[in-house]
Design an enzyme around this catalytic site. Structure first.
Site, PDB file in Angstrom:
ATOM      1  N   TYR B 260       1.698  -2.550  15.180  1.00 12.42           N
ATOM      2  CA  TYR B 260       2.993  -3.032  14.712  1.00 12.42           C
ATOM      3  C   TYR B 260       4.152  -2.243  15.312  1.00 12.42           C
ATOM      4  O   TYR B 260       5.258  -2.749  15.443  1.00 12.42           O
ATOM      5  CB  TYR B 260       3.041  -3.056  13.174  1.00 12.42           C
ATOM      6  CG  TYR B 260       2.394  -4.327  12.651  1.00 12.42           C
ATOM      7  CD1 TYR B 260       3.120  -5.514  12.600  1.00 12.42           C
ATOM      8  CD2 TYR B 260       1.051  -4.358  12.306  1.00 12.42           C
ATOM      9  CE1 TYR B 260       2.533  -6.698  12.189  1.00 12.42           C
ATOM     10  CE2 TYR B 260       0.452  -5.546  11.891  1.00 12.42           C
ATOM     11  CZ  TYR B 260       1.200  -6.712  11.830  1.00 12.42           C
ATOM     12  OH  TYR B 260       0.616  -7.889  11.442  1.00 12.42           O
ATOM     13  N   HIS B 414       0.033  -3.771   5.803  1.00 13.11           N
ATOM     14  CA  HIS B 414      -0.966  -3.901   6.861  1.00 13.11           C
ATOM     15  C   HIS B 414      -1.860  -2.671   6.958  1.00 13.11           C
ATOM     16  O   HIS B 414      -2.683  -2.576   7.869  1.00 13.11           O
ATOM     17  CB  HIS B 414      -0.281  -4.152   8.211  1.00 13.11           C
ATOM     18  CG  HIS B 414       0.348  -5.510   8.308  1.00 13.11           C
ATOM     19  ND1 HIS B 414      -0.393  -6.668   8.230  1.00 13.11           N
ATOM     20  CD2 HIS B 414       1.643  -5.896   8.449  1.00 13.11           C
ATOM     21  CE1 HIS B 414       0.424  -7.718   8.335  1.00 13.11           C
ATOM     22  NE2 HIS B 414       1.659  -7.284   8.461  1.00 13.11           N
TER      23      HIS B 414
END
Lengths: 730, 730
Positions: B260, B414
């Protein structure tokens, strides 16, 4: 093709003669096996120039220099294959050969002396030896340095060449000792000492005849050459020429498949080259219409993306860069000057220090390589080429696709019970796969590095392949002898711009059951794509269970039918013939119509097998790994189409599609575009209607002998111009 | 380090100014976001020269030319993510940006006209639109062109740059239409229209602030820039600067992990570059001690063999060649002139058409690249860098080895429940592995291409990682909120010639249980080898079940203890927390002493985990794939060391060894050479005695704060000079 080849050979020979004229007449006749005096002269010039040959020479010289300073070690033989003394004696013959080479090129006496010293130690040891302590009980072919005479023959092949390279630089007294106490007795042990091996028409026999025959040239024993060529009795029933007659098909295909073909190749090409250099009048490279060259070239053809098609007992990482084929390509280029071979040599990235090696290296330095022409071809099997065939189809319309179809014969003890199996390759990867051999080569913890028990209990069995199993019994009931005596019939093979197609059948794999498969790799130029059409007709006399497995590499993505997966408990699929190694992961009985299975390969492409089903087929999804106490098997995936019937035709299309690119975050065409598939057999023609990506195709597979044939299908007339016709309806 | 960086920046700025002086004064002020007028002048010269930049320009121009002739397509928004109108609008903004670029470099008006025409169509459509029909119910952040405003903000980031590139070539009336009917309303919609997103300290907020802030520069709305930097109220509680403060650790580590981080990077570097070009007095690249540059550099450091370490929700094929990092490396090189970055740019093999892109391309053309210096480093986690750490250890003593150790914080939604897990890499491959995310990105058949249900039911759970699970419950009882609020404590990290070592602990993953792990990547220069030492101490208050899994990639070769394999029936290992996805393939309870498990990775090397056991540990061998009705999981292998105890210390050594080369037919050192392993904790020092390959080592892991420490171990005195000391006893 062959004519061109021979013209080039003539040119090369002429060049060699020219070089030969300027060689030092003061040198003795040696060397004159694979490497001649003329080669030596050229190599000495070759290493002066920057380039691949000089680099290879410098590398090998550095390796030899490191070994040269170590103490000579010729231990009393004690260990079996892979053991200490076994490995030392292997290293020794390689060292002597390399040191001999470096001596010839460098003309530095120390290398010759080093070979001489080692040979003298061997000459002192040999007379004291009985047969090897680790020989097999009642072995017909023990060695003395090694547990089996195969290795002893390999020792001879290398050592006699090493001796040939240094002979002229060794004092006469030492020569006498080496020849009388070592080389002659070893040659006799390998020939008259072991008639059953020496006379055998088998690759073990080839190593023996090559070693003894070359010894005949070097030690001036012309009788040995005769024996090597025609067997001990000079009867012609055995010997090198008979091996060339029997072990290859007319196209140069070796019955056991490419994995063993490349292994068997080395003594053939080595001895042939030595014969050519000593007795060109024998025209050995013209023998049997150039069978040695064909055998080399066929070995290359039997590869995909640099790896051999892994049929039969094959370790999958073996490919065109193996040392045997480096020698093969080198000699083949020397014979033919075919520039396509240079691109293989470039991929091999290894240069042989020989006359031919110099030609290859200099040609690569000059950038003369052209792409090697991989072909679609059916290699007839058996010495007459009529015992079935191994079929390779290729297309580069969309990727680099290949079908291997195997209506070949059994291939002796290393053969698998997999008549009419197939494999599929695309974008450099295996898609529909073959397990190959169950073996971890030389890994002691894995059954001593030998073939694993699972090679017999799984890998050889029919269910491990992509072909029909009847009643969970393998072809020929798993009997090698029966397998060797029966083979499929190749009905036809044809390749054209429309694609490639082949049909074959066998009625002897099971009593009362005929297996008949047609496979086509079909180009669809309107779509820029290729599909595989597979029609497998099984005709029995009573209701039996027909299983057609498909082993795929990749991750299951989707099925077009509901799939009942086993969630919390897995059972083995069967109890014998390989079924005991398969876990049943799920099953389904799709409704009549199209049944699709889609998976994703690591090459990033999706593959959908679309089967035309009538509601009678059950799909069993499997994973390999049951009954595997030592975790010896790879846990690969497959599905088996199962039907109980008298007769059944399995019809399917394999469709490569789309792209999964998580790195660049896009996914294209993950869904099959086949919308309709029909199958009709009529008047000796199989008609397949295929609707794909909005295009409608009629694909006709013509089994009639007529080359041009008028047919009517669904009220339209078509002219079939060959075996495969593709009509685009849009 | 940083100082050096800034010196180079000054040099580059000076160069830019020089170039700027020769630019056409007749041009308007635009462009001036990422690309300035000075850049354009340099690029126009750059494309005249053969080389990477010219090639990239020609490639992009050809792409744009193909699109230019197609009809403009600005459809009424209808589809969600991945759908038709979604993809068309994405393609449109990329096209406008590319066409704008080609216009500036080529000065061919047709490209500017094409962008103008498309913008006018958008300006006509936009006023007619309500929020997107496919927005989530009750969504706080819908878009109009797209279902979510994240995509709308991305549209703005590209489109405002495209407009900036063509603005000066558009008639004033059209400019008014485009600005008033399209760009200003979109900017307002993304800012005052959606305060919760715009003010959010989150990467979605970064895209919004970047788009609106850049619009402020281009449309001469300085207030928008202020809002973008400090939030809608200009309070500083949100906005771009707060995002820079909060979302990165002081070293530039992004809390969610590299997968990310690379996604989040693009709006940061884009807006920062635009700020620098418009208002250099803000010294944005000096902000927070150069955090933007550090964020880029850290993203590179968080990779191995070109791929990001797959921690948390990560798709494994993402790596340093992703487009976000291509932009990042380009801007970072422009800032620093670090030649190590060029080797990354070379691997990326993509050239950005910008001023910095020109610098990179020309530097590569000149061969200025140097190897990028991958380091062993502990990246502090959290905005203060004190919320745990992500530790990378590397050694190139024997291959290219790396340990990732993860005493990092949860990493939001996440994140995975994997405190103190580790991974190991060697020779370019994963050896001890992490599953990553369970997802087939954009593959519709796989749960719409979104995260699979198995991501929650398996991949996030503790047992999917290589760290301790207590009583088959995941860390923080699988609660993200609790996870976010608690993190491990990094006791120490140190790297030296002897290797790298780190220790960390966490007492909040389970009530009443302390997890304390020390991992060291230890160089053994006498052997030219590296091993990993792992000491994992679990301290609870009552008898509990402690599981320590190790997920390995490869084929099991051998165990030093008898292993009872499940032959004909597999059961799932547990019922929840990921255990329901594991098949139990076999188990064993090794006797007290050394328990070895050896596997072979596809890199051709063997790996042996040698555990020091006391007879209480049971080894459970697992395969992934139970409770997987849609075949969504990869069928990977592992083993779990299980013990029932109050407290237990898992001690082990991971040893890479040997080589399996079936292609060249040799196998070296397939057997572990660890013959003895002991463990003693004494006076805040862990002593590990390791006998390997005939050498005896004492490895001391020093938890004391003192830098030099005298210790006595087994009657010998040692001076520990740092955290890791390795004494060779031979």
């Amino acid at each position: 093709m062959l004519f061109r080849t021979w013209k080039k050979i003539t040119a090369v020979v002429a060049l060699a003669l020219t070089v030969s004229c300027v060689s030092h007449s003061s040198l003795a006749q040696n060397p004159n096996l694979v490497i001649t005096q003329a080669d030596v002269v050229a190599m000495r010039i070759g290493v002066q120039k920057e380039g691949r040959f000089q680099n290879a020479y410098n590398d090998l010289r550095a390796t030899v220099d490191r070994q040269l300073v170590q103490e000579i070690n010729v231990p009393v033989p004690k260990d079996g294959g892979g053991g200490y003394t076994h490995e030392v004696h292997k290293k020794n013959y390689q060292y002597m050969y390399n040191a001999g080479l470096i001596f010839q090129i460098s003309e530095d006496q120390k290398y010759a002396d080093s070979v001489k010293d080692m040979l003298l130690e061997y000459a002192e040891l040999y007379p004291t030896l009985d047969v090897h302590p680790k020989r097999k009980v009642n072995s017909q072919n023990p060695g003395k340095f090694f547990w089996q005479s195969l290795n002893e023959a390999m020792w001879m092949v290398y050592t006699i060449q090493a001796y040939d390279l240094v002979k002229a630089a060794i004092p006469a007294a030492d020569r006498a000792t080496i020849e009388n106490d070592l080389l002659k007795p070893v040659a006799e042990f390998l020939s008259v000492g072991q008639p059953s091996t020496f006379n055998k028409v088998h690759n073990h026999g080839t190593w023996a005849t090559a070693g003894v025959g070359m010894a005949g040239y070097v030690l001036d024993e012309p009788e040995w050459v005769e024996m090597a060529l025609y067997d001990l009795e000079k009867s012609g029933k055995g010997g090198f020429l008979r091996q060339l007659d029997e072990l290859f098909s007319p196209q140069g295909y070796y019955n056991e498949g490419p994995y063993y073909q490349r292994f068997a190749l080395l003594p053939f090409i080595t001895f042939a080259k030595a014969i050519e250099n000593n007795e060109p009048e024998r025209k050995i490279f013209e023998y049997r219409d150039g069978i040695v060259y064909k055998a080399i070239d066929t070995t290359i053809q039997l590869s995909y993306a640099g790896l051999f098609y892994p049929i039969n007992d094959a370790i999958k990482s073996k490919g065109t860069d193996t040392i045997e084929l480096v020698h093969g390509v080198t000699i083949a280029y020397g014979l033919s000057g075919e520039r396509g071979l240079l691109s293989i040599a470039e991929e091999q990235n290894q240069v042989i220090l020989s006359g031919d090696g110099l030609l290859v290296a200099e040609a690569l330095d000059q950038g003369l390589q052209l792409p090697y022409a991989y072909r679609s071809v059916a290699f007839g099997d058996g010495n007459d080429g009529k015992q079935g065939a191994l079929v390779i189809m290729r297309s580069d319309l969309d990727g680099e696709q290949s079908v291997l179809f195997k209506p070949a014969s059994q291939g002796l003890g290393h053969g698998h019970f997999d008549k009419l199996t197939w494999q599929f390759y695309d974008l450099g990867e295996e898609i529909v796969s073959d397990y190959g051999a169950a073996r971890f080569l030389n890994v002691e913890a894995k059954f001593g590095g030998r073939y694993l028990p699972e090679n017999n209990s799984y890998a050889k069995h029919t269910v491990a392949h992509n072909t029909v199993v009847v009643d969970e019994i393998s072809h020929f009931d798993n009997n090698v002898k029966v397998g060797n005596a029966n083979w499929p019939t190749l009905a036809y093979f044809e390749t054209s711009d429309e694609g490639s197609v082949s049909r074959a059948s066998i009625a002897t794999a099971y009593p009362g059951v005929n297996l008949d498969r047609t496979l086509a790799l079909v180009n669809l130029p309107e779509l820029g794509r290729t599909v595989v059409v597979d029609v497998f007709a099984v005709t029995g006399q009573s209701k039996q269970q027909y299983d057609l497995p498909l082993h795929y590499l990749g991750q299951l993505i989707d099925t077009s039918f509901p799939l009942q997966a086993k969630a919390n408990n897995l059972q083995m699929l069967g109890t014998d013939n390989g079924y005991q190694h398969l876990w049943l992961k799920g099953q389904a009985t799709p409704d009549s119509g199209l049944a699709k299975v889609t998976w994703l390969n690591k090459n990033g492409r999706f593959y959908t097998q679309t089967s035309l089903v009538d509601g009678s087929e059950t799909f069993l999804f499997t994973q390999l790994g049951a009954t595997d106490p030592n975790f010896n098997l790879r846990n690969e995936q497959g599905f088996i189409r199962r039907v109980k019937s008298n007769e059944h035709t399995f019809v399917s299309v394999l469709e490569p599609h789309g792209e999964y690119n998580p790195s660049k975050e896009y996914t294209l065409d993950a869904v099959s575009t086949v919308t309709s598939l029909t199958y009709t057999e009529q008047d000796n023609v199989v008609f397949v209607e295929l609707s794909i990506a909005g295009n409608d195709y009629l694909i006709a597979l013509n089994s009639s002998a007529q080359n041009a044939k008028e047919v009517t299908f669904k009220n339209s007339k078509y002219t079939l111009s060959g075996r495969l016709s593709v009509f685009s309806q849009k």
